[in-house]
Design an enzyme around this catalytic site. Structure first.
Site, PDB file in Angstrom:
ATOM      1  N   HIS A   7       0.837  -1.199   0.000  1.00 62.40           N
ATOM      2  CA  HIS A   7       0.000   0.000   0.000  1.00 62.40           C
ATOM      3  C   HIS A   7       0.872   1.250   0.000  1.00 62.40           C
ATOM      4  O   HIS A   7       2.059   1.193   0.298  1.00 62.40           O
ATOM      5  CB  HIS A   7      -0.968   0.042   1.197  1.00 62.40           C
ATOM      6  CG  HIS A   7      -0.319   0.005   2.538  1.00 62.40           C
ATOM      7  ND1 HIS A   7      -0.060  -1.157   3.222  1.00 62.40           N
ATOM      8  CD2 HIS A   7       0.131   0.999   3.349  1.00 62.40           C
ATOM      9  CE1 HIS A   7       0.515  -0.881   4.379  1.00 62.40           C
ATOM     10  NE2 HIS A   7       0.651   0.431   4.488  1.00 62.40           N
ATOM     11  N   HIS A  79       4.089   7.207   3.743  1.00 58.49           N
ATOM     12  CA  HIS A  79       5.022   6.091   3.553  1.00 58.49           C
ATOM     13  C   HIS A  79       4.549   5.181   2.446  1.00 58.49           C
ATOM     14  O   HIS A  79       3.403   5.260   2.001  1.00 58.49           O
ATOM     15  CB  HIS A  79       5.242   5.308   4.854  1.00 58.49           C
ATOM     16  CG  HIS A  79       4.041   4.574   5.386  1.00 58.49           C
ATOM     17  ND1 HIS A  79       3.197   5.107   6.327  1.00 58.49           N
ATOM     18  CD2 HIS A  79       3.550   3.344   5.113  1.00 58.49           C
ATOM     19  CE1 HIS A  79       2.241   4.229   6.624  1.00 58.49           C
ATOM     20  NE2 HIS A  79       2.426   3.148   5.887  1.00 58.49           N
ATOM     21  N   GLU A 130       7.749   1.152   4.933  1.00 57.28           N
ATOM     22  CA  GLU A 130       7.212   0.098   5.780  1.00 57.28           C
ATOM     23  C   GLU A 130       7.444  -1.233   5.076  1.00 57.28           C
ATOM     24  O   GLU A 130       7.261  -1.327   3.858  1.00 57.28           O
ATOM     25  CB  GLU A 130       5.701   0.325   5.983  1.00 57.28           C
ATOM     26  CG  GLU A 130       5.032  -0.750   6.847  1.00 57.28           C
ATOM     27  CD  GLU A 130       3.530  -0.485   7.054  1.00 57.28           C
ATOM     28  OE1 GLU A 130       2.929   0.326   6.320  1.00 57.28           O
ATOM     29  OE2 GLU A 130       2.955  -1.129   7.968  1.00 57.28           O
TER      30      GLU A 130
HETATM   31 CO    CO Z   1       1.203   1.414   6.255  1.00 55.17          CO
END
Ligand code: CO
Length: 134
Positions: A7, A79, A130
């Site tokens: 994502h 992020h 991430e």
């Molecule tokens: Co995230």
């Protein structure tokens, strides 16, 4: 090491307004809000054919995105999340390469119930990364 983009995360000052905008203006399917007190955020996911967009709103006084929103009051990209097969092997390899892992270096459980780690943006050209084990 890296798999798919799991994502892309956007910090937003008003989650309800962002959800309404993604649903009504962009015609997107958006999940119901999920509070993640351990991460200091409330999240929803915009479901897309090839990936997801995570919308993040601060939760609590110690939210890690509060400073980001203070600098970016309209919101912005926070992020990008890449998938990895083995998060501990990825962490050990990254640490050996000199990358900085945020927090205590131990994976936390993320919004999908899977272990996640964050890599300091200074080591990756200004973007917070991430990693999520899938
Ligand atoms: Co995230």
């Amino acid at each position: 090491m890296l798999g798919r983009v799991n994502h892309i995360a956007l910090a937003v000052p008003d989650l309800a307004a962002a959800v309404e905008s993604y649903r009504a203006t962009l015609g997107a399917t958006v999940t119901e809000p999920q509070a993640l007190p351990e991460h200091g955020v409330t999240v929803v996911f915009v479901l897309l054919p090839n990936t997801k967009v995570e919308l993040l709103e601060p939760l609590g006084q110690q939210s890690p995105i509060a400073a980001f929103l203070a600098k970016n009051p309209d919101g912005g990209m926070h992020h990008i999340c890449y998938e990895v097969d083995d998060i501990l092997a990825a962490r050990d390899s990254l640490v050996a390469s000199g990358a900085r892992i945020l927090g205590d270096g131990h994976p936390k459980i993320g919004a999908h119930g899977k272990p996640v780690l964050f890599l300091h943006p200074k080591g990756f050209f200004g973007t917070l990364i991430e990693l999520e084990q899938v």
